[in-house]
Design a protein around this motif. Structure first.
Motif, PDB file in Angstrom:
ATOM      1  N   ARG A  56      -2.478  15.378   4.805  1.00 60.38           N
ATOM      2  CA  ARG A  56      -2.416  15.298   3.339  1.00 60.38           C
ATOM      3  C   ARG A  56      -1.030  15.676   2.834  1.00 60.38           C
ATOM      4  NH1 ARG A  56      -7.728  17.195   3.241  1.00 60.38           N
ATOM      5  NH2 ARG A  56      -6.998  19.359   3.199  1.00 60.38           N
ATOM      6  N   ARG A  57      -0.483  16.736   3.392  1.00 60.86           N
ATOM      7  CA  ARG A  57       0.860  17.161   2.960  1.00 60.86           C
ATOM      8  C   ARG A  57       1.917  16.130   3.356  1.00 60.86           C
ATOM      9  NH1 ARG A  57       1.806  23.094   2.389  1.00 60.86           N
ATOM     10  NH2 ARG A  57      -0.217  24.017   1.901  1.00 60.86           N
ATOM     11  N   LEU A  58       1.764  15.567   4.537  1.00 60.84           N
ATOM     12  CA  LEU A  58       2.717  14.557   4.986  1.00 60.84           C
ATOM     13  C   LEU A  58       2.637  13.324   4.098  1.00 60.84           C
ATOM     14  CD1 LEU A  58       4.823  13.901   7.138  1.00 60.84           C
ATOM     15  CD2 LEU A  58       2.981  12.946   8.552  1.00 60.84           C
ATOM     16  N   GLU A  59       1.427  12.955   3.700  1.00 63.84           N
ATOM     17  CA  GLU A  59       1.244  11.802   2.831  1.00 63.84           C
ATOM     18  C   GLU A  59       1.846  12.060   1.447  1.00 63.84           C
ATOM     19  OE1 GLU A  59       0.139   7.923   1.895  1.00 63.84           O
ATOM     20  OE2 GLU A  59       0.279   8.984   3.819  1.00 63.84           O
ATOM     21  N   ALA A  60       1.692  13.293   0.936  1.00 64.32           N
ATOM     22  CA  ALA A  60       2.282  13.646  -0.355  1.00 64.32           C
ATOM     23  C   ALA A  60       3.809  13.544  -0.289  1.00 64.32           C
ATOM     24  CB  ALA A  60       1.855  15.051  -0.752  1.00 64.32           C
ATOM     25  N   LEU A  61       4.394  13.992   0.829  1.00 63.79           N
ATOM     26  CA  LEU A  61       5.845  13.896   1.012  1.00 63.79           C
ATOM     27  C   LEU A  61       6.260  12.423   1.092  1.00 63.79           C
ATOM     28  CD1 LEU A  61       8.565  15.307   1.532  1.00 63.79           C
ATOM     29  CD2 LEU A  61       7.982  15.324   3.977  1.00 63.79           C
ATOM     30  N   ARG A  62       5.455  11.657   1.774  1.00 61.94           N
ATOM     31  CA  ARG A  62       5.741  10.230   1.908  1.00 61.94           C
ATOM     32  C   ARG A  62       5.749   9.547   0.549  1.00 61.94           C
ATOM     33  NH1 ARG A  62       1.582   6.006   4.648  1.00 61.94           N
ATOM     34  NH2 ARG A  62       3.000   4.258   5.027  1.00 61.94           N
ATOM     35  N   GLN A  63       4.803   9.927  -0.310  1.00 60.70           N
ATOM     36  CA  GLN A  63       4.725   9.310  -1.631  1.00 60.70           C
ATOM     37  C   GLN A  63       5.935   9.650  -2.494  1.00 60.70           C
ATOM     38  OE1 GLN A  63       0.930  10.555  -3.153  1.00 60.70           O
ATOM     39  NE2 GLN A  63      -0.197   8.936  -2.096  1.00 60.70           N
ATOM     40  N   ARG A  64       6.521  10.835  -2.259  1.00 62.90           N
ATOM     41  CA  ARG A  64       7.734  11.207  -3.009  1.00 62.90           C
ATOM     42  C   ARG A  64       8.874  10.258  -2.704  1.00 62.90           C
ATOM     43  NH1 ARG A  64       8.774  17.284  -1.556  1.00 62.90           N
ATOM     44  NH2 ARG A  64      10.827  16.668  -2.363  1.00 62.90           N
ATOM     45  N   PHE A  65       8.846   9.632  -1.531  1.00 62.62           N
ATOM     46  CA  PHE A  65       9.922   8.718  -1.137  1.00 62.62           C
ATOM     47  C   PHE A  65       9.497   7.260  -1.287  1.00 62.62           C
ATOM     48  CE2 PHE A  65      11.282  12.643   0.661  1.00 62.62           C
ATOM     49  CZ  PHE A  65      12.670  12.579   0.693  1.00 62.62           C
ATOM     50  N   GLY A  66       8.362   7.048  -1.950  1.00 54.72           N
ATOM     51  CA  GLY A  66       7.897   5.691  -2.172  1.00 54.72           C
ATOM     52  C   GLY A  66       8.681   5.005  -3.280  1.00 54.72           C
TER      53      GLY A  66
END
Length: 461
Positions: A144-154
């Motif tokens: 979940r945290r990795l996905e949240a970080l990924r979305q910041r770079f979307g």
């Protein structure tokens, strides 16, 4: 000084305070001296006018009024201390009798009606064992945290298709009541499915493509028409979808200081573990307070509760009178819980004889000032000026009492001892001589600030 106490409610008392002349006379003398500094009397220098002359020229009533203004708050505080009454609000003061002349034997008499903290018998806590859930970190937490970080770079990319949940639509809105436009917005970016705007907007937008429009009914959430039903027309200007980067070593290098995705995941797991320990400490705190309150029936002051409930409702609706029954019930429940917790922690601090130092008060207020990016000295001076220092000192006492109480019990998790020293700190050694009771700490801070102001004024001159 004679003090009688009548219990009006479990959390409300009426004190009747009768003051002997020898205790009131110093206040009369001080009043005459203060008035003498402000008036001109032929034949006498300012500040050196005899008391009898002040009584004759200015009138004893004026002297007594000045004396009462200073005497009542101080004598009220002494009465509270003597009767061990802990006020929860400002008192209603009624001056009943005042001597009419210097020779009048009538005693100063006044009443004070105030909401108070009820008497609370706390359980003994030394050695008590309290169980706390384990602090666990799962692979799902890391993902979940990795996905949240990924979305910041979307990035958002325009798409030529109907809008779907998760897409971002650029929209125009126009709300009408009885055919008249009451509110409109253009070029608003909205994420479908977020539910952050009007009820019904998500359903209306889903399936629309750029250039299409529709309408729906909804209740307005703000403005002068808040709470009213309106016909809302919405037009979609564009639809964009979020494009996320691939999870690989390149992403790890772009999003962090790590070279590989595995290193990034390991750091995320470490952060998640620290956060889980923080949540566990919060759970331990809540469990400790619940243990203190176990089996106790603690009434709350009605007036204080009503005032706090109204403040709480103002955070959810412009006019508390328009709050729903559910909102009112939620506010009452939350306020009652907060009041009970505060009163229990105050009682705990008293039971443990917690001492509040001047440094404690300064550090507490300075930390709050820092959170809001304010100058600590200016913030503390504002607190003193607004008469809020006593509340700050009380909050420090609660915090110190809570920590001391939690150190006295044994926390376990899954049958194993739980070490919370990273959050509770170590028990303080005997404090220096500046350690004082809460009221004295407030006075010390106020005095020091006042002295600094005087020094600055003198330097300026």
């Amino acid at each position: 000084m004679k003090i009688s106490v009548r219990n009006l409610e479990p959390t409300k008392v009426k004190l009747t305070i009768t003051v002997d002349p020898e205790e009131f006379n110093p206040y009369l003398d001080a009043a005459r001296k203060e008035i003498g500094k402000q008036v001109n009397v032929p034949g006498f220098r300012k500040g050196h006018v005899p008391g009898k002359i002040i009584d004759q020229r200015i009138g004893f009533a004026a002297v007594a009024g000045e004396a009462v203004d200073h005497a009542v708050p101080e004598l009220y505080s002494k009465a509270l201390e003597e009767k061990q009454i802990h006020p929860m609000a400002q008192p209603e003061i009624d001056v009943v009798d005042v001597p009419a002349s210097a020779k009048d034997e009538t005693k100063l008499k006044f009443t004070a009606t105030v909401e108070r903290r009820p008497d609370i018998e706390l359980p003994e806590i030394d050695g008590v064992e309290i169980d706390v859930p384990q602090a666990q970190v799962t692979d799902e937490d890391v993902d979940r945290r990795l996905e949240a970080l990924r979305q910041r770079f979307g990035t958002l990319v325009g798409v030529d298709r109907p809008a779907a949940k998760g897409d971002f639509a650029n929209i125009d809105l126009n709300a009408e009541i009885d055919g008249e436009s009451v509110d409109s917005q253009e070029g608003v970016s909205y994420e479908l499915g977020s539910g952050t705007m009007l009820d019904g907007l998500d359903e209306a937008l889903e399936g629309l493509s750029a250039g299409e429009e529709t309408s729906f009914e909804s209740t307005l959430q703000g403005g002068e028409h808040e709470g009213q039903k309106a016909l809302v027309k919405v037009k979609v200007n564009s639809v964009k979808a979020e494009e996320l980067p691939e999870l690989n070593d390149d992403f790890a290098q772009d999003a962090s200081e790590f070279d590989t995705l595995d290193e990034l995941k390991a750091d995320i797991r470490k952060q998640a573990a620290q956060d889980a320990e923080g949540r566990q400490a919060t759970q331990a705190r809540d469990a400790f307070i619940a243990k203190l309150e176990e089996g106790l029936e603690i009434p709350v002051p009605k007036g204080v509760k009503a005032e706090l409930v109204e403040q709480q409702l103002k955070n959810v609706t412009a006019d508390p009178a328009n709050a729903t029954d559910e909102q009112k019930a939620d506010a009452e429940k939350q306020v009652e819980k907060e009041l009970v917790d505060q009163m229990v922690l105050d009682a705990l601090a008293q039971k443990l004889d917690v001492q509040v130092s001047q440094a404690d008060v300064f550090n507490f207020l300075a930390s709050i000032a820092q959170q809001y990016g304010m100058d600590p000295n200016a913030f503390i001076q504002a607190i003193v000026k607004n008469g809020q220092l006593g509340s700050a000192v009380q909050e420090v006492g609660r915090s110190k009492g809570l920590l001391a109480g939690m150190r006295a019990v044994k926390f376990v998790s899954n049958g194993e001892p739980l070490d919370l020293s990273a959050f509770l700190g170590e028990a303080a050694e005997d404090e220096e001589s500046e350690s004082v009771e809460a009221a004295s700490a407030a006075a010390a801070v106020a005095d020091e600030l006042a002295n600094k102001d005087d020094e600055n004024t003198a330097d300026a001159e």
